[in-house]
Scaffold this active site. Structure first.
Site, PDB file in Angstrom:
ATOM      1  N   ARG A  22       0.895  -0.803  -0.533  1.00 45.49           N
ATOM      2  CA  ARG A  22      -0.006   0.251  -0.285  1.00 45.49           C
ATOM      3  C   ARG A  22       0.455   1.462  -0.131  1.00 45.49           C
ATOM      4  O   ARG A  22       0.432   1.943  -0.814  1.00 45.49           O
ATOM      5  CB  ARG A  22      -0.849   0.213   1.178  1.00 45.49           C
ATOM      6  CG  ARG A  22      -2.016   1.545   1.374  1.00 45.49           C
ATOM      7  CD  ARG A  22      -2.236   1.244   2.759  1.00 45.49           C
ATOM      8  NE  ARG A  22      -2.952   2.447   3.144  1.00 45.49           N
ATOM      9  CZ  ARG A  22      -2.770   3.912   4.024  1.00 45.49           C
ATOM     10  NH1 ARG A  22      -0.916   3.152   4.427  1.00 45.49           N
ATOM     11  NH2 ARG A  22      -3.392   4.259   4.433  1.00 45.49           N
ATOM     12  N   ALA A  23       2.183   0.924   0.959  1.00 43.15           N
ATOM     13  CA  ALA A  23       2.836   2.585   1.179  1.00 43.15           C
ATOM     14  C   ALA A  23       3.864   2.590   0.139  1.00 43.15           C
ATOM     15  O   ALA A  23       3.502   4.111  -0.771  1.00 43.15           O
ATOM     16  CB  ALA A  23       3.398   1.943   2.425  1.00 43.15           C
ATOM     17  N   ASP A 128      12.304 -14.070   9.675  1.00 44.78           N
ATOM     18  CA  ASP A 128      13.375 -14.378  10.694  1.00 44.78           C
ATOM     19  C   ASP A 128      14.171 -13.725  11.801  1.00 44.78           C
ATOM     20  O   ASP A 128      14.637 -13.846  12.749  1.00 44.78           O
ATOM     21  CB  ASP A 128      13.962 -15.677   9.790  1.00 44.78           C
ATOM     22  CG  ASP A 128      13.263 -16.744   9.452  1.00 44.78           C
ATOM     23  OD1 ASP A 128      11.977 -16.960  10.078  1.00 44.78           O
ATOM     24  OD2 ASP A 128      13.612 -17.186   7.939  1.00 44.78           O
ATOM     25  N   MET A 170       9.233 -20.917  15.432  1.00 45.48           N
ATOM     26  CA  MET A 170      10.559 -20.825  13.568  1.00 45.48           C
ATOM     27  C   MET A 170      11.311 -19.402  13.856  1.00 45.48           C
ATOM     28  O   MET A 170      11.368 -18.341  15.276  1.00 45.48           O
ATOM     29  CB  MET A 170       8.774 -20.134  12.963  1.00 45.48           C
ATOM     30  CG  MET A 170       7.936 -21.545  12.096  1.00 45.48           C
ATOM     31  SD  MET A 170       6.779 -20.170  10.947  1.00 45.48           S
ATOM     32  CE  MET A 170       6.813 -21.605  10.115  1.00 45.48           C
ATOM     33  N   GLY A 186       9.582 -14.989  30.075  1.00 45.35           N
ATOM     34  CA  GLY A 186       9.813 -15.693  30.776  1.00 45.35           C
ATOM     35  C   GLY A 186      10.395 -16.851  31.571  1.00 45.35           C
ATOM     36  O   GLY A 186       9.787 -18.097  32.313  1.00 45.35           O
ATOM     37  N   GLU A 223      13.453 -23.695  15.953  1.00 42.21           N
ATOM     38  CA  GLU A 223      12.847 -24.230  15.042  1.00 42.21           C
ATOM     39  C   GLU A 223      14.547 -24.661  13.992  1.00 42.21           C
ATOM     40  O   GLU A 223      14.706 -26.037  14.009  1.00 42.21           O
ATOM     41  CB  GLU A 223      12.738 -23.392  13.486  1.00 42.21           C
ATOM     42  CG  GLU A 223      12.113 -24.118  12.751  1.00 42.21           C
ATOM     43  CD  GLU A 223      11.967 -23.389  11.052  1.00 42.21           C
ATOM     44  OE1 GLU A 223      11.524 -22.344  11.530  1.00 42.21           O
ATOM     45  OE2 GLU A 223      11.058 -23.332  10.357  1.00 42.21           O
ATOM     46  N   GLN A 256       2.034 -18.772  13.640  1.00 41.03           N
ATOM     47  CA  GLN A 256       2.922 -17.166  13.997  1.00 41.03           C
ATOM     48  C   GLN A 256       3.098 -16.639  12.674  1.00 41.03           C
ATOM     49  O   GLN A 256       2.941 -15.055  13.085  1.00 41.03           O
ATOM     50  CB  GLN A 256       4.529 -17.859  14.557  1.00 41.03           C
ATOM     51  CG  GLN A 256       4.801 -17.964  15.907  1.00 41.03           C
ATOM     52  CD  GLN A 256       6.081 -18.423  15.677  1.00 41.03           C
ATOM     53  OE1 GLN A 256       6.270 -19.859  15.303  1.00 41.03           O
ATOM     54  NE2 GLN A 256       7.477 -17.510  15.701  1.00 41.03           N
TER      55      GLN A 256
HETATM   56  P1  ATP Z   1      12.271 -15.583   4.173  1.00 39.08           P
HETATM   57  O1  ATP Z   1      13.147 -14.889   5.222  1.00 39.08           O
HETATM   58  O2  ATP Z   1      10.168 -15.445   4.996  1.00 39.08           O
HETATM   59  O3  ATP Z   1      12.047 -17.507   4.339  1.00 39.08           O
HETATM   60  P2  ATP Z   1      13.253 -15.252   1.855  1.00 39.08           P
HETATM   61  O4  ATP Z   1      13.278 -14.549   1.260  1.00 39.08           O
HETATM   62  O5  ATP Z   1      14.370 -15.248   2.893  1.00 39.08           O
HETATM   63  O6  ATP Z   1      11.918 -15.095   3.141  1.00 39.08           O
HETATM   64  P3  ATP Z   1      13.555 -17.411   0.241  1.00 39.08           P
HETATM   65  O7  ATP Z   1      13.168 -18.695  -0.251  1.00 39.08           O
HETATM   66  O8  ATP Z   1      15.204 -18.098   0.965  1.00 39.08           O
HETATM   67  O9  ATP Z   1      13.290 -16.391   0.592  1.00 39.08           O
HETATM   68  O10 ATP Z   1      13.516 -16.264  -0.807  1.00 39.08           O
HETATM   69  C1  ATP Z   1      13.011 -16.696  -2.005  1.00 39.08           C
HETATM   70  C2  ATP Z   1      12.741 -16.606  -3.143  1.00 39.08           C
HETATM   71  O11 ATP Z   1      14.178 -15.331  -4.083  1.00 39.08           O
HETATM   72  C3  ATP Z   1      13.684 -17.788  -3.679  1.00 39.08           C
HETATM   73  O12 ATP Z   1      12.848 -18.995  -3.848  1.00 39.08           O
HETATM   74  C4  ATP Z   1      14.701 -17.496  -5.173  1.00 39.08           C
HETATM   75  O13 ATP Z   1      13.130 -17.478  -6.131  1.00 39.08           O
HETATM   76  C5  ATP Z   1      15.036 -15.965  -4.770  1.00 39.08           C
HETATM   77  N1  ATP Z   1      16.694 -15.922  -4.317  1.00 39.08           N
HETATM   78  C6  ATP Z   1      16.889 -17.096  -3.148  1.00 39.08           C
HETATM   79  N2  ATP Z   1      18.002 -17.267  -3.139  1.00 39.08           N
HETATM   80  C7  ATP Z   1      18.362 -16.399  -4.052  1.00 39.08           C
HETATM   81  C8  ATP Z   1      19.905 -16.479  -5.148  1.00 39.08           C
HETATM   82  N3  ATP Z   1      21.319 -16.274  -4.146  1.00 39.08           N
HETATM   83  N4  ATP Z   1      20.188 -16.006  -6.025  1.00 39.08           N
HETATM   84  C9  ATP Z   1      18.486 -15.513  -6.879  1.00 39.08           C
HETATM   85  N5  ATP Z   1      17.393 -16.068  -6.488  1.00 39.08           N
HETATM   86  C10 ATP Z   1      17.487 -16.283  -4.979  1.00 39.08           C
END
Ligand code: ATP
Length: 324
Positions: A22-23, A128, A170, A186, A223, A256
């Protein structure tokens, strides 16, 4: 000056992503830009799955969890062919710059696109909290409050029945959510990947808690901890003599992620979204928008992909003292 920008959400969904969409949209529209929403993260870029976003299209979403644009994990985008194909689709659609809302992996993807010549600005969003360049990422506060509410409830029932609870929280390989929810709730013991802790130690802490007259004991297990909550509970099943409490296990899991974003996450989303568009308007790109020392900052994506975010282990020590 850009005429049309794109925005996508990628990786795990996080409360506040909608408020960020939205922003971004309203700041861009206010500045005279067109906005295309990309559905399902990087896979929407490859497939050309776009929806035009205007000020009204993003109405009513500020209070909603999840993401209007959907999110996805896209393996194809990790390949050169996938990235080239995404770039082609962006060009065909006339999208001149992109805003990527997501965590570590998503920002690595954003960095790849920027290396191929597409101006990109990232918004730090993952429950995370493992993304460098922002002390707190979008969605963390909401996830933390949900975990805390669960721990508070479990503590009440634990005290009534003299039970110990293992609560799995998680956070993938990062112990932040477990550590913070453990401190706020706690907990008697917090087990996180950054400070491995075996079942014997947990048994010892539970026993000592009983000896000090506690009517409950809560163990918050991340996790990604070395021993999972399930493994620890198996240990107690096979070594019942090591525990003076009746033991129960609760895995919070995806609960979560859901729910309404907290005020903190909505405000953070508003600030991140506005800052991301303003960065593009000021010709600043290939950066991640984050929050550091209370201020909105931008950090080069090339730095983000190299760095690791440290966890303050002094807080773990403090939590042990506070749980006597
Ligand atoms: P979360 O922390 O919530 O899991 P995230 O962004 O770290 O979020 P990932 O599953 O690690 O989640 O990455 C999301 C998407 O980003 C992947 O499915 C892929 O499409 C892309 N991606 C991840 N790593 C790479 C990379 N090294 N190079 C290019 N694209 C990437």
């Amino acid at each position: 000056m850009f005429k049309r920008i794109g925005v996508l959400t990628s990786g795990g969904d996080a409360a506040g992503m909608n408020a960020a969409i939205r922003a971004v949209t309203r700041t861009a529209v206010y500045a005279g830009l067109e906005v295309m929403g990309v559905r399902k993260g990087f896979s929407g870029l490859i497939d050309g799955d776009f929806i035009p976003l205007g000020a009204r299209e993003v109405g009513g979403i500020i209070s909603k969890g999840g993401t209007l644009l959907k999110s996805a994990r896209c393996l194809e985008f990790k390949t050169e062919a996938g990235q080239d194909s995404a770039l082609r689709t962006l060009k065909k659609e006339g999208i001149e710059a992109l805003i990527v809302i997501g965590g570590n992996g998503s920002q690595a993807g954003a960095h790849r696109l920027s290396a191929l010549g597409m101006p990109v600005v990232g918004i730090a969003s993952t429950i995370d909290n493992d993304l460098p360049g922002s002390e707190i990422t979008l969605g963390v506060d909401t996830a933390l409050n949900i975990a805390l509410e669960a721990i508070d409830r479990l503590k009440t029932t634990a005290s009534s029945h003299k039970r110990a609870f293992l609560v799995e929280v998680m956070g993938r390989n990062c112990g932040y959510l477990a550590l913070m929810s453990g401190i706020a709730g706690g907990a008697e013991i917090i087990a996180i990947p950054e400070a491995p802790c075996g079942p014997e130690t947990i048994a010892e802490i539970f026993r000592a808690s009983n000896e000090r007259g506690k009517t409950h004991a809560i163990g918050v297990i991340a996790e990604g901890a070395k021993f999972s909550a399930l493994e620890i509970s198996h240990y107690f099943k096979t070594h019942p003599e090591t525990i003076d409490f009746d033991l129960r296990l609760t895995t919070l899991g995806h609960v979560q992620r859901g729910g309404q974003p907290t005020a903190f996450d909505r405000i953070l989303a508003a600030r991140f979204g506005a800052a991301a568009v303003n960065a593009l308007l000021c010709n600043e790109s290939n950066v991640l928008v984050g929050l550091q020392k209370g201020k909105i900052t931008t950090t080069a994506l090339s730095e983000i992909v190299k760095a690791k975010k440290p966890l303050d282990l002094g807080l773990l020590e403090m939590s042990r003292v506070l749980s006597i």
